[in-house]
Design a protein around this motif. Structure first.
Motif, PDB file in Angstrom:
ATOM      1  N   GLU A 280       0.806  -1.216   0.000  1.00 27.11           N
ATOM      2  CA  GLU A 280       0.000   0.000   0.000  1.00 27.11           C
ATOM      3  C   GLU A 280       0.844   1.274   0.000  1.00 27.11           C
ATOM      4  O   GLU A 280       0.360   2.351  -0.391  1.00 27.11           O
ATOM      5  CB  GLU A 280      -0.930  -0.007   1.224  1.00 27.11           C
ATOM      6  CG  GLU A 280      -1.929   1.112   1.284  1.00 27.11           C
ATOM      7  CD  GLU A 280      -2.922   1.064   0.114  1.00 27.11           C
ATOM      8  OE1 GLU A 280      -3.361   2.144  -0.337  1.00 27.11           O
ATOM      9  OE2 GLU A 280      -3.253  -0.052  -0.346  1.00 27.11           O
ATOM     10  N   LEU A 281       2.107   1.174   0.419  1.00 26.95           N
ATOM     11  CA  LEU A 281       2.985   2.353   0.466  1.00 26.95           C
ATOM     12  C   LEU A 281       3.305   2.818  -0.940  1.00 26.95           C
ATOM     13  O   LEU A 281       3.411   2.011  -1.877  1.00 26.95           O
ATOM     14  CB  LEU A 281       4.276   2.025   1.225  1.00 26.95           C
ATOM     15  CG  LEU A 281       4.124   1.798   2.733  1.00 26.95           C
ATOM     16  CD1 LEU A 281       5.387   1.167   3.313  1.00 26.95           C
ATOM     17  CD2 LEU A 281       3.807   3.113   3.448  1.00 26.95           C
ATOM     18  N   ASP A 282       3.488   4.150  -1.104  1.00 24.75           N
ATOM     19  CA  ASP A 282       3.757   4.659  -2.449  1.00 24.75           C
ATOM     20  C   ASP A 282       5.189   4.354  -2.873  1.00 24.75           C
ATOM     21  O   ASP A 282       6.009   3.874  -2.090  1.00 24.75           O
ATOM     22  CB  ASP A 282       3.449   6.165  -2.545  1.00 24.75           C
ATOM     23  CG  ASP A 282       4.362   7.011  -1.667  1.00 24.75           C
ATOM     24  OD1 ASP A 282       5.569   6.704  -1.570  1.00 24.75           O
ATOM     25  OD2 ASP A 282       3.874   8.000  -1.078  1.00 24.75           O
ATOM     26  N   GLY A 283       5.471   4.660  -4.129  1.00 19.92           N
ATOM     27  CA  GLY A 283       6.742   4.262  -4.728  1.00 19.92           C
ATOM     28  C   GLY A 283       7.966   4.912  -4.141  1.00 19.92           C
ATOM     29  O   GLY A 283       9.093   4.438  -4.357  1.00 19.92           O
ATOM     30  N   ASP A 306      -1.252   6.463   7.338  1.00 22.26           N
ATOM     31  CA  ASP A 306      -2.336   6.597   6.365  1.00 22.26           C
ATOM     32  C   ASP A 306      -2.434   5.356   5.483  1.00 22.26           C
ATOM     33  O   ASP A 306      -3.543   4.874   5.167  1.00 22.26           O
ATOM     34  CB  ASP A 306      -2.105   7.835   5.496  1.00 22.26           C
ATOM     35  CG  ASP A 306      -2.313   9.135   6.254  1.00 22.26           C
ATOM     36  OD1 ASP A 306      -2.937   9.089   7.339  1.00 22.26           O
ATOM     37  OD2 ASP A 306      -1.842  10.184   5.768  1.00 22.26           O
ATOM     38  N   ALA A 307      -1.267   4.830   5.081  1.00 19.63           N
ATOM     39  CA  ALA A 307      -1.261   3.627   4.242  1.00 19.63           C
ATOM     40  C   ALA A 307      -1.840   2.439   4.999  1.00 19.63           C
ATOM     41  O   ALA A 307      -2.595   1.627   4.433  1.00 19.63           O
ATOM     42  CB  ALA A 307       0.161   3.325   3.771  1.00 19.63           C
ATOM     43  N   ALA A 308      -1.513   2.318   6.271  1.00 17.42           N
ATOM     44  CA  ALA A 308      -2.045   1.218   7.079  1.00 17.42           C
ATOM     45  C   ALA A 308      -3.565   1.325   7.203  1.00 17.42           C
ATOM     46  O   ALA A 308      -4.292   0.319   7.130  1.00 17.42           O
ATOM     47  CB  ALA A 308      -1.389   1.234   8.463  1.00 17.42           C
ATOM     48  N   ARG A 309      -4.079   2.549   7.350  1.00 15.71           N
ATOM     49  CA  ARG A 309      -5.538   2.748   7.447  1.00 15.71           C
ATOM     50  C   ARG A 309      -6.225   2.337   6.148  1.00 15.71           C
ATOM     51  O   ARG A 309      -7.258   1.643   6.170  1.00 15.71           O
ATOM     52  CB  ARG A 309      -5.841   4.208   7.781  1.00 15.71           C
ATOM     53  CG  ARG A 309      -7.317   4.527   7.871  1.00 15.71           C
ATOM     54  CD  ARG A 309      -7.542   6.006   8.193  1.00 15.71           C
ATOM     55  NE  ARG A 309      -6.811   6.870   7.289  1.00 15.71           N
ATOM     56  CZ  ARG A 309      -7.213   7.176   6.064  1.00 15.71           C
ATOM     57  NH1 ARG A 309      -8.337   6.656   5.570  1.00 15.71           N
ATOM     58  NH2 ARG A 309      -6.498   7.985   5.306  1.00 15.71           N
TER      59      ARG A 309
END
Length: 340
Positions: A280-283, A306-309
């Motif tokens: 989910e984390l960005d590049g 935020d990615a975890a949510r």
């Protein structure tokens, strides 16, 4: 402490001679021929292109740095880096092969009443074993032309009033260290140079020392501390000077030296679903798996949360780690730290 007594005797010799000749000793009265310091900060330490050779060994090699008044500066380096040699030259205990080390624009031997300008403890604390701490300090007062009641003041300052009547032989290592610091402060100097001042101090004593040195710097004094206790230096110092192999490798505020490291801040993440979070984390995120969890760099803790949510992943720990002074020290000195 033996070195300190030598420094005090050198300063006291001028005072005694001057008083015997009938001259007063007010603060502004200097003997004829005394070098006049240049305009600027009287407590500024400037080491410029300093080189020192011993029997074919280059202990210090073209070293230059500045220590400013009103700040605590940590002087760091591995064993054999040239720290003690540099301090000895600064305090007039060794002659430079080339270059200069000055205090307020003057070499130590050019200072009028140096005991009132510079306080120093190098290479541990020592005193006559059968003499009390109070009497030891009174002898230093007499040598430096300082009122004897100053001994009581510095005993109180370092927390040794109750132990002042005890013989030095009965002092613990921490008490001896406090006595050495009291001796360095005997002339109420504007510059303080301490070599490993926290050795032998317990946690309460280390906090006391940190508060003392911080308060002295806040009064506008120059505080230069050589130490291997890097975590304590990071907690105390405004600036650091790091040397290795007799040469300067870094100088600046603690923050600027840490920021100069190539390793960025990283965040440790503990989650039961590391693969879903990583996806989910960005590049821009760099994810490294470890037994402790995921180490994530390139994005901050808020972005990770935020990615975890978004992924519906629970997070058990989210801790941002930044390089500390030990990381900086090792990165800057590894491979340059051989004892010569």
């Amino acid at each position: 402490m033996i070195i300190l007594l030598g420094l005090l005797l050198a300063g006291g010799a001028w005072w005694f001679t001057h008083r015997r000749s009938g001259g007063p000793a007010p603060a502004g009265d200097l003997p004829a021929g005394t070098p006049v310091p240049p305009a600027g900060e009287p407590g500024r330490i400037v080491v410029s292109a300093l080189t020192k050779w011993y029997a074919g060994v280059t202990a210090v090699d073209g070293l230059s740095f500045t220590v400013e008044p009103g700040r605590v500066t940590g002087f760091l380096g591995p064993n054999g880096a040239g720290k003690t040699t540099t301090l000895r030259v600064l305090l007039g205990l060794a002659a430079p092969t080339a270059g200069t080390a000055t205090i307020g624009g003057l070499r130590y031997r050019e200072l009028a009443r140096p005991v009132r300008r510079v306080g120093a403890v190098l290479e541990g604390s020592a005193a006559y074993r059968g003499r009390s701490g109070r009497d030891h300090l009174r002898i230093l007062c007499r040598a430096g032309g300082i009122p004897l009641d100053r001994a009581e003041e510095v005993l109180a300052l370092v927390g040794l009033t109750a132990a002042g009547r005890r013989a030095f032989r009965g002092y613990s290592l921490g008490m001896r260290q406090r006595l050495g610091i009291a001796a360095a402060l005997i002339g109420n100097p504007e510059v303080l140079v301490l070599d490993e001042p926290a050795n032998g101090l317990d946690p309460e004593g280390i906090r006391w020392l940190r508060d003392l040195l911080r308060s002295l710097a806040d009064q506008g004094r120059t505080v230069l501390v050589s130490s291997h206790q890097l975590a304590e230096v990071q907690a105390l110092a405004d600036d650091v000077v790091i040397i290795a192999g007799g040469r300067l490798v870094a100088q600046g505020t603690v923050g600027s030296v840490l920021d100069s490291l190539a390793r960025p801040d990283r965040t440790l993440v503990r989650t039961p679903e590391p693969d879903r979070l990583a996806a989910e984390l960005d590049g821009s995120a760099v994810v490294t798996a470890s037994p402790d969890g995921l180490y994530v760099s390139g994005v901050d803790a808020a972005a990770i949360g935020d990615a975890a949510r978004r992924a519906g992943v629970s997070v058990h720990q989210l801790t941002t780690e930044r390089p500390d002074l030990e990381d900086a020290f090792l990165a800057l000195t590894t491979g340059r730290a051989a004892i010569r």
